[in-house]
Structures are given as C-alpha cells and as structure tokens.
Design a protein around this motif. Structure first.
Motif, PDB file in Angstrom:
ATOM      1  N   VAL A 161       0.816  -1.210   0.000  1.00 44.76           N
ATOM      2  CA  VAL A 161       0.000   0.000   0.000  1.00 44.76           C
ATOM      3  C   VAL A 161       0.852   1.263   0.000  1.00 44.76           C
ATOM      4  O   VAL A 161       0.576   2.211  -0.718  1.00 44.76           O
ATOM      5  CB  VAL A 161      -0.952  -0.014   1.214  1.00 44.76           C
ATOM      6  CG1 VAL A 161      -1.603   1.340   1.376  1.00 44.76           C
ATOM      7  CG2 VAL A 161      -2.004  -1.086   1.033  1.00 44.76           C
ATOM      8  N   LEU A 162       1.902   1.271   0.829  1.00 40.94           N
ATOM      9  CA  LEU A 162       2.667   2.506   0.974  1.00 40.94           C
ATOM     10  C   LEU A 162       3.676   2.658  -0.158  1.00 40.94           C
ATOM     11  O   LEU A 162       4.259   1.686  -0.622  1.00 40.94           O
ATOM     12  CB  LEU A 162       3.404   2.517   2.319  1.00 40.94           C
ATOM     13  CG  LEU A 162       2.504   2.479   3.547  1.00 40.94           C
ATOM     14  CD1 LEU A 162       3.348   2.369   4.798  1.00 40.94           C
ATOM     15  CD2 LEU A 162       1.633   3.710   3.618  1.00 40.94           C
ATOM     16  N   GLY A 163       3.846   3.883  -0.590  1.00 36.11           N
ATOM     17  CA  GLY A 163       4.882   4.145  -1.572  1.00 36.11           C
ATOM     18  C   GLY A 163       4.425   3.925  -2.993  1.00 36.11           C
ATOM     19  O   GLY A 163       3.281   3.573  -3.263  1.00 36.11           O
ATOM     20  N   THR A 164       5.366   4.127  -3.909  1.00 34.25           N
ATOM     21  CA  THR A 164       5.016   4.144  -5.313  1.00 34.25           C
ATOM     22  C   THR A 164       5.141   2.778  -5.967  1.00 34.25           C
ATOM     23  O   THR A 164       4.504   2.518  -6.960  1.00 34.25           O
ATOM     24  CB  THR A 164       5.931   5.121  -6.054  1.00 34.25           C
ATOM     25  OG1 THR A 164       7.269   4.891  -5.595  1.00 34.25           O
ATOM     26  CG2 THR A 164       5.554   6.560  -5.776  1.00 34.25           C
ATOM     27  N   SER A 165       5.975   1.910  -5.433  1.00 35.57           N
ATOM     28  CA  SER A 165       6.195   0.640  -6.104  1.00 35.57           C
ATOM     29  C   SER A 165       6.249  -0.479  -5.073  1.00 35.57           C
ATOM     30  O   SER A 165       6.824  -0.330  -3.996  1.00 35.57           O
ATOM     31  CB  SER A 165       7.486   0.696  -6.926  1.00 35.57           C
ATOM     32  OG  SER A 165       8.426  -0.255  -6.495  1.00 35.57           O
ATOM     33  N   ILE A 166       5.622  -1.609  -5.404  1.00 33.63           N
ATOM     34  CA  ILE A 166       5.590  -2.745  -4.474  1.00 33.63           C
ATOM     35  C   ILE A 166       7.000  -3.266  -4.245  1.00 33.63           C
ATOM     36  O   ILE A 166       7.386  -3.593  -3.127  1.00 33.63           O
ATOM     37  CB  ILE A 166       4.711  -3.864  -5.052  1.00 33.63           C
ATOM     38  CG1 ILE A 166       3.276  -3.380  -5.174  1.00 33.63           C
ATOM     39  CG2 ILE A 166       4.770  -5.093  -4.182  1.00 33.63           C
ATOM     40  CD1 ILE A 166       2.384  -4.354  -5.867  1.00 33.63           C
ATOM     41  N   LEU A 167       7.775  -3.300  -5.320  1.00 38.72           N
ATOM     42  CA  LEU A 167       9.141  -3.820  -5.219  1.00 38.72           C
ATOM     43  C   LEU A 167       9.924  -3.026  -4.181  1.00 38.72           C
ATOM     44  O   LEU A 167      10.585  -3.584  -3.301  1.00 38.72           O
ATOM     45  CB  LEU A 167       9.798  -3.708  -6.597  1.00 38.72           C
ATOM     46  CG  LEU A 167      10.913  -4.683  -6.907  1.00 38.72           C
ATOM     47  CD1 LEU A 167      10.476  -6.096  -6.613  1.00 38.72           C
ATOM     48  CD2 LEU A 167      11.340  -4.548  -8.350  1.00 38.72           C
ATOM     49  N   ARG A 168       9.825  -1.696  -4.271  1.00 38.88           N
ATOM     50  CA  ARG A 168      10.576  -0.868  -3.326  1.00 38.88           C
ATOM     51  C   ARG A 168       9.983  -0.947  -1.924  1.00 38.88           C
ATOM     52  O   ARG A 168      10.702  -0.863  -0.937  1.00 38.88           O
ATOM     53  CB  ARG A 168      10.629   0.573  -3.832  1.00 38.88           C
ATOM     54  CG  ARG A 168      11.742   0.737  -4.854  1.00 38.88           C
ATOM     55  CD  ARG A 168      11.707   2.089  -5.509  1.00 38.88           C
ATOM     56  NE  ARG A 168      10.999   2.015  -6.785  1.00 38.88           N
ATOM     57  CZ  ARG A 168      10.692   3.076  -7.504  1.00 38.88           C
ATOM     58  NH1 ARG A 168      11.003   4.274  -7.070  1.00 38.88           N
ATOM     59  NH2 ARG A 168      10.064   2.938  -8.654  1.00 38.88           N
ATOM     60  N   GLY A 169       8.649  -1.145  -1.835  1.00 40.43           N
ATOM     61  CA  GLY A 169       8.038  -1.366  -0.521  1.00 40.43           C
ATOM     62  C   GLY A 169       8.608  -2.612   0.134  1.00 40.43           C
ATOM     63  O   GLY A 169       8.931  -2.623   1.324  1.00 40.43           O
ATOM     64  N   LEU A 170       8.779  -3.666  -0.674  1.00 45.91           N
ATOM     65  CA  LEU A 170       9.328  -4.912  -0.138  1.00 45.91           C
ATOM     66  C   LEU A 170      10.795  -4.745   0.238  1.00 45.91           C
ATOM     67  O   LEU A 170      11.258  -5.306   1.226  1.00 45.91           O
ATOM     68  CB  LEU A 170       9.163  -6.042  -1.162  1.00 45.91           C
ATOM     69  CG  LEU A 170       7.733  -6.539  -1.363  1.00 45.91           C
ATOM     70  CD1 LEU A 170       7.678  -7.528  -2.526  1.00 45.91           C
ATOM     71  CD2 LEU A 170       7.202  -7.208  -0.102  1.00 45.91           C
ATOM     72  N   VAL A 171      11.543  -3.985  -0.567  1.00 45.68           N
ATOM     73  CA  VAL A 171      12.945  -3.716  -0.232  1.00 45.68           C
ATOM     74  C   VAL A 171      13.020  -3.087   1.149  1.00 45.68           C
ATOM     75  O   VAL A 171      13.798  -3.494   2.017  1.00 45.68           O
ATOM     76  CB  VAL A 171      13.589  -2.786  -1.290  1.00 45.68           C
ATOM     77  CG1 VAL A 171      14.900  -2.211  -0.773  1.00 45.68           C
ATOM     78  CG2 VAL A 171      13.815  -3.534  -2.585  1.00 45.68           C
ATOM     79  N   SER A 172      12.144  -2.094   1.373  1.00 42.45           N
ATOM     80  CA  SER A 172      12.131  -1.408   2.660  1.00 42.45           C
ATOM     81  C   SER A 172      11.789  -2.376   3.784  1.00 42.45           C
ATOM     82  O   SER A 172      12.453  -2.415   4.818  1.00 42.45           O
ATOM     83  CB  SER A 172      11.125  -0.262   2.589  1.00 42.45           C
ATOM     84  OG  SER A 172      10.997   0.361   3.817  1.00 42.45           O
ATOM     85  N   LEU A 173      10.761  -3.196   3.557  1.00 40.52           N
ATOM     86  CA  LEU A 173      10.333  -4.147   4.581  1.00 40.52           C
ATOM     87  C   LEU A 173      11.472  -5.097   4.954  1.00 40.52           C
ATOM     88  O   LEU A 173      11.762  -5.309   6.131  1.00 40.52           O
ATOM     89  CB  LEU A 173       9.136  -4.947   4.068  1.00 40.52           C
ATOM     90  CG  LEU A 173       8.737  -6.144   4.925  1.00 40.52           C
ATOM     91  CD1 LEU A 173       8.125  -5.672   6.224  1.00 40.52           C
ATOM     92  CD2 LEU A 173       7.766  -7.044   4.182  1.00 40.52           C
ATOM     93  N   PHE A 174      12.126  -5.660   3.928  1.00 41.21           N
ATOM     94  CA  PHE A 174      13.159  -6.648   4.227  1.00 41.21           C
ATOM     95  C   PHE A 174      14.425  -6.012   4.777  1.00 41.21           C
ATOM     96  O   PHE A 174      15.162  -6.648   5.525  1.00 41.21           O
ATOM     97  CB  PHE A 174      13.424  -7.539   2.998  1.00 41.21           C
ATOM     98  CG  PHE A 174      12.398  -8.630   2.887  1.00 41.21           C
ATOM     99  CD1 PHE A 174      12.597  -9.846   3.517  1.00 41.21           C
ATOM    100  CD2 PHE A 174      11.213  -8.413   2.220  1.00 41.21           C
ATOM    101  CE1 PHE A 174      11.634 -10.837   3.465  1.00 41.21           C
ATOM    102  CE2 PHE A 174      10.235  -9.402   2.158  1.00 41.21           C
ATOM    103  CZ  PHE A 174      10.455 -10.614   2.778  1.00 41.21           C
ATOM    104  N   PHE A 175      14.656  -4.752   4.452  1.00 45.07           N
ATOM    105  CA  PHE A 175      15.741  -4.024   5.111  1.00 45.07           C
ATOM    106  C   PHE A 175      15.450  -3.943   6.609  1.00 45.07           C
ATOM    107  O   PHE A 175      16.318  -4.200   7.443  1.00 45.07           O
ATOM    108  CB  PHE A 175      15.879  -2.623   4.504  1.00 45.07           C
ATOM    109  CG  PHE A 175      16.886  -1.766   5.201  1.00 45.07           C
ATOM    110  CD1 PHE A 175      18.237  -2.040   5.101  1.00 45.07           C
ATOM    111  CD2 PHE A 175      16.483  -0.696   5.983  1.00 45.07           C
ATOM    112  CE1 PHE A 175      19.162  -1.258   5.759  1.00 45.07           C
ATOM    113  CE2 PHE A 175      17.399   0.093   6.640  1.00 45.07           C
ATOM    114  CZ  PHE A 175      18.751  -0.184   6.535  1.00 45.07           C
ATOM    115  N   GLY A 176      14.200  -3.610   6.942  1.00 37.22           N
ATOM    116  CA  GLY A 176      13.805  -3.548   8.353  1.00 37.22           C
ATOM    117  C   GLY A 176      13.930  -4.902   9.031  1.00 37.22           C
ATOM    118  O   GLY A 176      14.410  -5.003  10.163  1.00 37.22           O
TER     119      GLY A 176
END
Lengths: 503, 168
Positions: A161-176
């Motif tokens: 939901v958050l942000g412009t791209s799902i791929l980058r949302g997942l990058v952020s999640l897995f970084f966390g």
C-alpha cells in the motif's frame, strides 16, 4: 464492567490535573511539529522516548496520543496556507485548501478542516471505544500461528500500500527485517549479524533507526536539494469561521469522511493516504458542482480532513487490541509500550485498564483541546514558520543527537545513526518508503518468535500455520495482496506486447 | 528512449544501479551470515539461521528484480519533501557539509562533551542550509546545546559531562 463504566474510569484518570497538562503539552507539541517541516509525529515520539522514561506510562501515552492527533491538525494548517502538506494524509487538503486560501477563502478552509477534524476525530474515538474491547475479546483466541499470520499480513499490506512501487516497498520491509535479526538470538544465544561488535549484541536500537531514517535522512536530503523559492504564507485576516452555506456544504462530507477513514484506519496498512483520496473522489462524484473541484471546493477539504482524523483513531484499534502497528507512528508507539515492558494486546485491557482507558479518554479531551488550540490560533502556529530553515534543521539534528547520545553515550551508536541516516537519504533519493522498514524492524522479532513457537507446538509441521481458519484466512489475504498486483503486472505486459510487438 | 539515455552523463547512469547494488550486497551479507548459523533445531523446527537465510534470499531476489527494472529503463525518482526542490540536481556541497555535521559529533561529543560537539554540528548544518554567519551560528549552536544539555540532564537524561577536557 461495561464499556461505559470503563470509559468513565478512564476519564477519571485523564481528567487528573497533571494528565490534563500532559494532554495539553502533547497537543501543542503535535500541532507545532505538524506545522514545521522536516519533523513528523513518529520522529517526535521517538525523540520523546528518553525523556518519558521517567514518567508513568499513562502520562507518556497521553502525550504521545496528543502528538499523534495534533500533528494532523497542524499539517492541515500548513497545507492550506502554504501548500506544503506536513503529513502524507494532508496531501489532498493541500490540493483544495490552498486553492481556497488563494481565492480569499482561507478562513473557511481552516475552519472546515479544524471542525471536521474534531467531528471525525470524536466519531473515530467513539468507534474506537466500542470496537477495541470487542476486538480484544476476539484476540484472546489468537495463538502463535494467528499472530504470525497477522504479522505477515501487516508486512505485505504495508509494503503493497505505501509508496510508489511494491518492489521498493518490499525492499524497505526486508531491510527492516534484516535490522531486526541483528543481535543475540534469544533461543540459541548465538550472535547474528553483529560482525563481532559488542555494542551490536543487543541488536540495533529502534530509536537509532527511527531517528536516522526520519531526521538524519531528511536533513541530508533537503540539504542536497535545497529549494531556493521563499515560502509564501497566504495571509488570513478575517476571523476563522464558516458561513451558513459552508456549514451546509461541510457537514455531510465530514460524516462521510469519518465513515471512510475509521474502517480503513483499522485495517492493516490502511494508513491515512487511501481514505483521504477515497473521500476526495467520493465528494467530487457526489458534488452538484464537480467543476469547482481543483479550484477550491470546500467539500474537498472537509471530507479528506475528516477521513484523515478518523483514520488516526482507527489506527489505534489494531495497536491497542493486537499490538499491531499499521503506520510509522503506531510502530513507534508499540516500541514505547515495549520500553515500559507492556505488550499491547487483549491482555492489556485487563492488566492495565487505567492505562488503556485513560489514554482513550484523553483522546476525547485532546480532540477538544486541539479544536480550541487550532480554530482561533491557527495564525499563531503559522508564525513558527518564521524560524529560519538553517536553524530549524540544525535544531532537529541537536535533538536527534540528544535522543541517541542520551541512551548510552556510545560513539558506536552515533556512528550507526550517521550510517543509517545516509541509507535513509538513499531511500529518499529512490522513493523507497520508510514505514515498511519500521514495521519490519518492530514486528520482525514478534513474527520470528511466534513462528518458532507455532512450529514448536506443531512439532515442526509447517501445516500447523494454516490449521486454524483465522490464520489461514489472514495468510490468504496477505498472499492475495501480493499476487493481485503481480498478476496485473504480467497482464499489462502481455497486452503491451500484443499492441506494440516491435517494442 | 535510447535518445534520452545517451544524454545522461555516465556518473548518473551508474548511480541508477545504486539501489539494486545496495540491495544485492545486503542480501549477500545475510546469506553469508546464514551459512554460519544452524538452520534447524531439534524440536522447535527452525533455528536461528532460518530467518536470516529467508531474508537473504528475498533481498537477493529483490535486488535482481530491481536490476531488471533498471535494465528496462526505470529511473528511481527522488521523493517529494518539504523545503526540497527535487527538480534540481543534487548538490554535493550541501550534502557533504550536512554529512560532516552528522559524522563529526561521532568523535567529538565523547571527547569534548555534548555542548561543544553539538555546537560544531549545529554550525555545519546551518552552513549546509545556506547560512553564511559561521561565528554567529557556532555561538547560537553553543547556546542551544548548552540549554538542551541542562534541560535534559535535569529531566534525568544522561548526556555525559558538560566539557570533559575541562573537567566539568
């Protein structure tokens, strides 16, 4: 004990003079940071954490709730008067509200935003009062498998939901999540990703990550792309009030906005962007004069502002009943609960009723305070923008240093702050959203713990994770959230390829 | 499409690979770490290495997917932020001055104390934001950090000595 009795008991706590004062402090601070650029509610609560350690948890959460609600009010003021939405939920308000202000209708825009926020915030809080104890009853049947499924659902929905791209949302999640596994593994006692640094054996502090990603990343980003245009604040000289016609045009959007905002806020990763956008679209469709939209339609301010504030109340439901944060600010509040050794969830309502109900009651009081603080005083808050930008951002850095240096006075943590700040800068440069990383960092350990527990109970059989209808259902929703956009992506590509075979 | 790619400087074209490269490196670090950790435990099913391995695999996959996006011409645009003009090219001077303000205190705060270290950081950030009155900024910074130091110490937050080299 009925909900009404419990709430009255809560008012007994919230109306104590000291707690009223804390609510006022929180609301004023929240409005101020909502007006100021570069600093939002999540960061403010993080920076307050070291200060509030010495307070009772009830007092601390009354302040936090005031900051959370207040930031939404402050954000709408700057959206209307200078077209800079301080919070993502105020983006839509900036669209119509700023146009209204330019047409000399700033006072009406400020009034409908503040009164609408109050109306919807109060409706949202009332729904929270009713819904929270009920949901916490249901949550009693939750076992490890259900909690794991819930965390997975929060992970996927936040990233999608958050942000412009799902791929980058997942990058952020897995970084966390990667940051979350740092430190000593609690079961086997083995160090993970500590690289032999003793300071990392307890993992990386949530405060450091938050301050780095929000404050340091922002300081670096704005410094590297400093805008040269001076801000233009639209003057509003008449008293902030609405005409009869404004009231008639506003009250229905307020109620519709609240009806949209609260349920979406309750959902994992509902956040406040989606309900504000939905409310805006709905109001434009229902309006008798849709051509006014985009040129300063009061409905376009009233609806989204109401939706925004109702969503904030909605976010409190999963936080209090399940310990599930669905926004960055809620994630920080969860971390604050954990600092006090409290685990939000169904048992919190029975083990700490004076805390939970005191905070809920203070939300009603805070909303009223915010109406008083914002309606006559909107102009006073805007004066905060007179602080020169160099000193504002330098001040944010000083408070960030206090927040991190105050924890353990270790240079390793200051270095971690800087390094993570540069990563936060990188996130901004590539539009990688930050909230999924925080949710991953804060819920990651819970997800791992519950997964291991569930598997230990099921003697290592992975089917135990989907053996109950609740956990299976939650995991299916989580999977659909990821799969539907993916399917659509491939479908689009196929149709693209069909229409332009040469490309 | 190809015409626009040609006008971009090699440095900027290279910088597009920053995100996929960073994600791949992080994935590799986690995969490497996972090899040293037990994946399973006798009765609990999964061991300490399982999560590390899973996160490493996903990050690697995400890095590859991002790399594929870059190959197909996706440009990762910066995010809107208040006070920032994202249409302007990045200013290294502003970035590095602000970064100096963030990294200098790492060494300085422990040695010279919070107020002095903070004042230096304060002055550097104001400079990065366009202020050109260095001495005044240092002075304001020192006043701000000193007040902060006293206020937070009173509130019970430990911020260390006021000026350790002077014995305060």
């Amino acid at each position: 004990m009925s909900i009404f009795d419990a709430l009255m008991q809560g008012f007994g706590v919230a109306l104590q003079p000291m707690n009223l004062l804390w609510a006022l402090v929180g609301c004023a601070l929240g409005t101020a940071i909502g007006v100021l650029p570069g600093i939002g509610p999540a960061l403010t609560i993080t920076l307050l954490l070291p200060v509030t350690v010495t307070m009772s948890p009830t007092a601390a959460f009354i302040i936090f709730a005031g900051v959370f609600y207040g930031a939404m009010y402050g954000g709408s003021t700057t959206s209307i008067l200078i077209n800079t939405p301080g919070e993502s939920g105020s983006m839509i308000t900036a669209l119509e509200g700023n146009k209204m202000a330019k047409n000399g209708r700033g006072a009406a825009a400020l009034a409908t935003a503040a009164i609408g926020s109050f109306v919807a915030g109060t409706i949202g809080t009332a729904l929270l009062t009713v819904a929270a104890p009920t949901i916490s009853e249901i949550a009693f049947v939750f076992g490890p498998a259900e909690y794991f499924a819930l965390a997975v659902l929060a992970f996927t929905s936040v990233s999608v939901v958050l942000g412009t791209s799902i791929l980058r949302g997942l990058v952020s999640l897995f970084f966390g999540l990667a940051l979350a596994v740092m430190g000593t593994d609690y079961q086997a006692g083995l160090p993970r990703l500590t690289f032999g640094v003793p300071e990392l054996s307890d993992g990386i502090g949530i405060t450091i990550v938050l301050v780095a990603m929000f404050a340091i990343g922002e300081i670096l980003f704005v410094a590297s792309r400093l805008s040269q245009d001076p801000q233009k604040v639209i003057e509003v000289n008449e008293p902030i009030a609405m005409s009869r016609e404004d009231w008639q045009r506003s009250w229905k959007p307020w109620l519709r906005g609240a009806a949209l905002g609260f349920p979406i806020g309750v959902m994992p990763a509902g956040g406040s962007e989606i309900p504000t956008l939905l409310s805006y679209t709905l109001e434009r469709r229902l309006s008798k004069s849709p051509e006014e939209f985009g040129h300063g339609a009061i409905e376009g301010v009233a609806g989204p502002e109401a939706a925004n504030n109702a969503a904030v109340a909605g976010v409190m439901v999963p936080l209090l009943t399940l310990g599930l944060p669905t926004s960055a600010t809620a994630a920080v509040m969860l971390a604050a609960f954990q600092n006090y050794g409290l685990q939000p969830g169904p048992t919190l309502f029975t083990s700490n009723p004076e805390l939970v109900w005191g905070v809920i009651a203070s939300l009603y009081i805070g909303n009223l305070m915010l109406l008083v603080l914002n309606l006559p005083m909107a102009r006073v808050w805007v004066k905060l923008l007179a602080i020169p930008k160099p000193h504002l951002y330098a001040g944010i850095l000083i408070f960030s240093l206090v927040g991190v240096w105050g924890i353990s006075q270790s240079w390793v943590e200051l270095l971690a702050l800087g390094v993570l700040g540069v990563i936060g800068y990188g996130f901004r440069c590539c539009s990688v959203p930050i909230a999924p990383a925080l949710i991953g960092l804060i819920l990651g350990p819970m997800a791992e713990l519950q997964l291991r527990r569930a598997l230990a109970i099921g003697q290592g059989d992975p089917s135990t994770l989907v053996s109950s209808p609740i956990s299976a259902g939650l995991l299916i929703i989580a999977a659909l959230l990821l799969l539907i956009p993916l399917l659509r992506f491939f479908q689009n590509r196929r149709s693209e390829a069909a229409t332009s075979p040469a490309a | 499409m190809t015409a626009t790619v040609k006008t971009v400087s090699p440095a900027r074209r290279l910088s597009r690979w920053g995100l996929p490269a960073g994600v791949l490196i992080l994935g590799a670090v986690l995969l490497h770490e996972a090899t040293g950790l037990p994946l399973t435990q006798t009765y609990a099913g999964i061991g300490p290495g399982f999560f590390v391995l899973a996160i490493g695999i996903v990050l690697t996959a995400l890095g590859l997917a991002l790399g594929y996006q870059v190959l197909r011409g996706t440009i990762f645009e910066p995010e809107e932020a208040e006070g920032a003009d994202i249409t302007r090219p990045m200013s290294w001077k502003g970035f590095l001055t602000a970064a100096a303000g963030i990294f200098l205190p790492v060494a300085l705060v422990g040695y010279a104390g919070f107020p002095v270290g903070g004042a230096v950081a304060y002055a550097l950030v104001t400079r990065a934001y366009g202020s050109r009155q260095l001495l005044l900024d240092v002075a304001i910074g020192f006043v701000v950090t000193s007040i902060t130091w006293f206020a937070f110490t009173k509130l019970g937050v430990q911020l260390g000595g006021f000026f350790p080299p002077g014995g305060f």
